[in-house]
Write a protein that holds these residues in place. Structure first.
Motif, PDB file in Angstrom:
ATOM      1  N   GLU A 149       0.618   6.454  -8.484  1.00  0.00           N
ATOM      2  CA  GLU A 149       0.630   6.879  -7.611  1.00  0.00           C
ATOM      3  C   GLU A 149      -0.322   6.261  -6.338  1.00  0.00           C
ATOM      4  OE1 GLU A 149       2.644  11.058  -6.394  1.00  0.00           O
ATOM      5  OE2 GLU A 149       3.900  10.329  -7.920  1.00  0.00           O
ATOM      6  N   VAL A 150      -0.717   5.291  -6.365  1.00  0.00           N
ATOM      7  CA  VAL A 150      -1.851   5.106  -6.042  1.00  0.00           C
ATOM      8  C   VAL A 150      -1.497   3.086  -5.337  1.00  0.00           C
ATOM      9  CG1 VAL A 150      -3.553   5.507  -7.069  1.00  0.00           C
ATOM     10  CG2 VAL A 150      -2.441   3.655  -7.297  1.00  0.00           C
ATOM     11  N   GLY A 151      -1.721   3.433  -4.212  1.00  0.00           N
ATOM     12  CA  GLY A 151      -1.840   2.036  -3.446  1.00  0.00           C
ATOM     13  C   GLY A 151      -1.949   0.703  -4.496  1.00  0.00           C
TER      14      GLY A 151
ATOM     15  N   LYS B 201       2.580   2.747  -2.965  1.00  0.00           N
ATOM     16  CA  LYS B 201       2.628   2.584  -3.714  1.00  0.00           C
ATOM     17  C   LYS B 201       3.385   2.388  -4.759  1.00  0.00           C
ATOM     18  CE  LYS B 201       0.609   7.262  -2.000  1.00  0.00           C
ATOM     19  NZ  LYS B 201       0.453   8.292  -2.263  1.00  0.00           N
TER      20      LYS B 201
ATOM     21  N   PRO C 157     -11.126  -1.188  -5.327  1.00  0.00           N
ATOM     22  CA  PRO C 157     -10.248  -1.861  -5.572  1.00  0.00           C
ATOM     23  C   PRO C 157      -9.681  -3.556  -5.897  1.00  0.00           C
ATOM     24  CG  PRO C 157     -10.651  -0.743  -3.203  1.00  0.00           C
ATOM     25  CD  PRO C 157     -11.040  -1.109  -3.829  1.00  0.00           C
TER      26      PRO C 157
ATOM     27  N   ASP D  38       4.238   2.763  -8.418  1.00  0.00           N
ATOM     28  CA  ASP D  38       2.861   2.770  -9.877  1.00  0.00           C
ATOM     29  C   ASP D  38       2.719   4.136 -10.498  1.00  0.00           C
ATOM     30  OD1 ASP D  38      -0.080   3.619  -9.847  1.00  0.00           O
ATOM     31  OD2 ASP D  38       0.146   1.726 -10.392  1.00  0.00           O
TER      32      ASP D  38
ATOM     33  N   SER E 104       1.075  -1.552  -0.087  1.00  0.00           N
ATOM     34  CA  SER E 104       0.187   0.288   0.213  1.00  0.00           C
ATOM     35  C   SER E 104       0.970   1.060  -0.237  1.00  0.00           C
ATOM     36  CB  SER E 104      -0.428   0.073   1.414  1.00  0.00           C
ATOM     37  OG  SER E 104       0.115  -0.634   2.302  1.00  0.00           O
TER      38      SER E 104
ATOM     39  N   THR F 210      -4.424  -2.344  -8.352  1.00  0.00           N
ATOM     40  CA  THR F 210      -4.235  -1.373  -7.459  1.00  0.00           C
ATOM     41  C   THR F 210      -6.205  -0.921  -6.826  1.00  0.00           C
ATOM     42  OG1 THR F 210      -5.345   0.419  -9.219  1.00  0.00           O
ATOM     43  CG2 THR F 210      -2.898  -0.103  -9.653  1.00  0.00           C
ATOM     44  N   ASP F 211      -5.575   0.772  -5.978  1.00  0.00           N
ATOM     45  CA  ASP F 211      -6.705   1.209  -5.197  1.00  0.00           C
ATOM     46  C   ASP F 211      -8.038   1.167  -6.117  1.00  0.00           C
ATOM     47  OD1 ASP F 211      -5.568  -0.175  -2.554  1.00  0.00           O
ATOM     48  OD2 ASP F 211      -5.025   1.155  -2.027  1.00  0.00           O
ATOM     49  N   ASP F 212      -7.306   2.176  -7.122  1.00  0.00           N
ATOM     50  CA  ASP F 212      -8.137   2.541  -7.883  1.00  0.00           C
ATOM     51  C   ASP F 212      -8.586   2.316  -9.256  1.00  0.00           C
ATOM     52  OD1 ASP F 212      -6.352   2.549  -9.178  1.00  0.00           O
ATOM     53  OD2 ASP F 212      -5.840   5.037  -9.896  1.00  0.00           O
TER      54      ASP F 212
END
Length: 507
Positions: A352-354, A331, A396, A349, A329, A371-373
């Motif tokens: 720049e997301v987890g 990133k 996610p 990433d 997490s 990814t989280d997004d």
């Protein structure tokens, strides 16, 4: 003789004398004794019944001991016997009390010794871990890596400071060449396998007859329930690895139904586990920001990798068996050498997301991350660059899995569906829509790429290409968290938050 008669309430029969001891006995009793033991009861010498000497007395007169000739004498004898009995009872009670005190003292000593041993074991373990963290990395600056994981634990970070920058060794030309050579071999092997389906592979009809053949609830702590991760040894398919909410990993032999090893060391729950295909070694990841490489026979940590500043969310072993891919997490994804503990590269990433999960492509030159997004991203390992993105999910990404044929990628998120992607055309060609509210926690293709297993609200098997349901298992009483096929799909294993490992096969 009179006392014996009084106790048994029997009329004494003919008295006899033993020629060896000169003692007087009742004939019936001494004959029985001689027949059983073959000797005089007083002297122990060999004797036969024929040697007994009968006492000739008138039938009315019975021999009596002198002390029994009067009532006062009889009463005195009884009083003496009573006094002796009371004295003996008092002595026995004294001895019992002394024995109790000695036993209590010994138990206290044993308990104190056990506490001291336990404390010393903890101190030794802590000292070893501190030494592992402080010890310089082995193999840095050399061109060759050990062929097996070294026995002393070597940390990839100094003195337990997780925020200290970690030096990256870099992707050397030698490492890249090694990855390329392995990919070439694997591609050729995969193409050969793709032409035919293994004869031992379980058929669709047999999959439909699968039943729960075993359920094991005792692998992890009941006070902190939940199994969060699962893997099977691809070389010895009887060995199953689980990671639990209780901070432990367990190696279990399904054939003997015995726990082989319990791996303790993480300070938080274990969310990712990998069983090395060629060695008795396992790899675990945890939100405690560490990755541990374990030697199963000794249940000891061989390497402690700290290459992330956040919880470890994904692990994947490279086909060479020498490198581990990890996501976090924080990133970043990281690529580390499990032989030396070196961090080869660490990449942030692009958005720049987890990162939530990771898996290598069967050839090992590309890999996927979630990814989280809601993005699924494909990366080129050699170039360390993002080469493709697969949007379409909501929430996610919870699981990804590459098919062994190298062409398909299955992904899942918090949107109650599984999406299939064609890596050649870089597009979604199939979406398996599940019931509303369905949660997917794990995906797994079998080795032949014929079947896809899904774990979450239930456990189910899909037939690839036709993408149809073959079998659904609802035996878990809580969310299923892991699923893996055995060799040639001859059995299926699943884990759950209900603390059980379940095995499905033909009954």
């Amino acid at each position: 003789m009179s006392l014996v008669c009084a106790i048994t309430n029997e009329v004494p029969d003919t008295p006899v004398i033993s020629p060896h001891s000169g003692a007087i006995f009742e004939k019936r009793i001494i004959e029985k004794y001689i027949l059983e033991n073959g000797c005089d009861p007083i002297t122990g010498k060999e004797m036969k019944v024929e040697e007994l000497i009968d006492i000739k007395t008138p039938p009315i007169v019975k021999p009596k001991p002198p002390s029994a000739t009067s009532i006062p004498a009889t009463l005195k004898t009884m009083q003496d016997e009573w006094d002796a009995l009371m004295l003996h009872s008092f002595t026995q009670r004294q001895q019992l009390q002394t024995a109790r005190q000695e036993l209590s003292h010994a138990l206290y000593q044993h308990d104190a010794a056990c506490r001291v041993i336990s404390r010393l074991n903890k101190e030794v373990a802590a000292a070893r871990e501190a030494l592992a963290t402080l010890k310089p990395q082995a193999g840095i600056g050399t061109s060759t890596a050990p062929t097996s994981i070294p026995q002393p634990a070597i940390a990839a970070e100094a003195a337990g400071n997780a925020t200290q920058p970690i030096e990256q060794a870099g992707m050397s030309a030698e490492v890249i060449q090694k990855l390329q050579d392995k990919a070439t071999v694997l591609t050729q092997e995969r193409k050969k396998r793709g032409r035919t389906v293994p004869e031992e592979l379980v058929t669709q009809e047999q999959i439909k007859t699968f039943m729960t053949v075993a359920s094991h609830p005792g692998l992890h702590s009941a006070s902190i329930p939940g199994i969060l991760a699962l893997d099977i040894n691809s070389a010895d398919h009887s060995k199953i690895l689980t990671g639990g909410n209780d901070k432990n990993a367990t190696v279990f032999n399904k054939d003997t139904e015995q726990v082989v090893a319990i791996l303790k060391g993480h300070t938080k729950k274990i969310t990712k586990v990998i069983y090395h295909p060629d060695e008795d070694t396992v790899i675990t990841g945890s939100p405690d920001m560490s990755i541990r490489i374990w030697h199963v026979p000794t249940s000891q940590t061989q390497l402690l990798l700290r290459c992330h500043d956040g919880p470890v969310t994904g692990l994947s072993l490279h086909p060479t068996g020498d490198y581990i891919l990890s996501t976090s997490s924080d990133k970043h994804w990281a690529f580390s050498d499990i032989r030396t503990g070196r961090l080869l590269t660490k990449v942030i990433d692009t958005a720049e997301v987890g990162l939530t999960t990771a898996q290598f492509h069967p050839d090992g030159l590309i890999f996927g991350t979630g990814t989280d997004d809601s993005q699924v991203k494909i990366w080129d390992l050699k170039e360390q660059s993002n080469v493709a993105n697969f949007p379409g999910h909501t929430g996610p990404i919870s699981a990804i899995s590459f098919s062994e044929n190298g062409y398909y990628l299955a992904t899942a998120a918090d949107d109650a569906c599984v999406k299939l992607w064609d890596l050649r055309k870089l597009k979604n060609f199939k979406t398996i829509q599940l019931d509303d509210g369905y949660e997917v926690k794990d995906l797994c293709f079998d080795q032949s790429g014929t079947y896809l297993a899904i774990a979450g609200t239930d456990v189910r098997i899909h037939l690839c290409k036709q993408w149809q349901d073959l079998k659904v298992f609802n035996d878990h009483t809580a969310l299923a968290t892991g699923v893996r096929f055995g060799k040639h799909a001859q059995y299926l294993a699943s884990t759950s938050m209900d603390r059980t490992l379940k095995l499905y096969a033909i009954e």
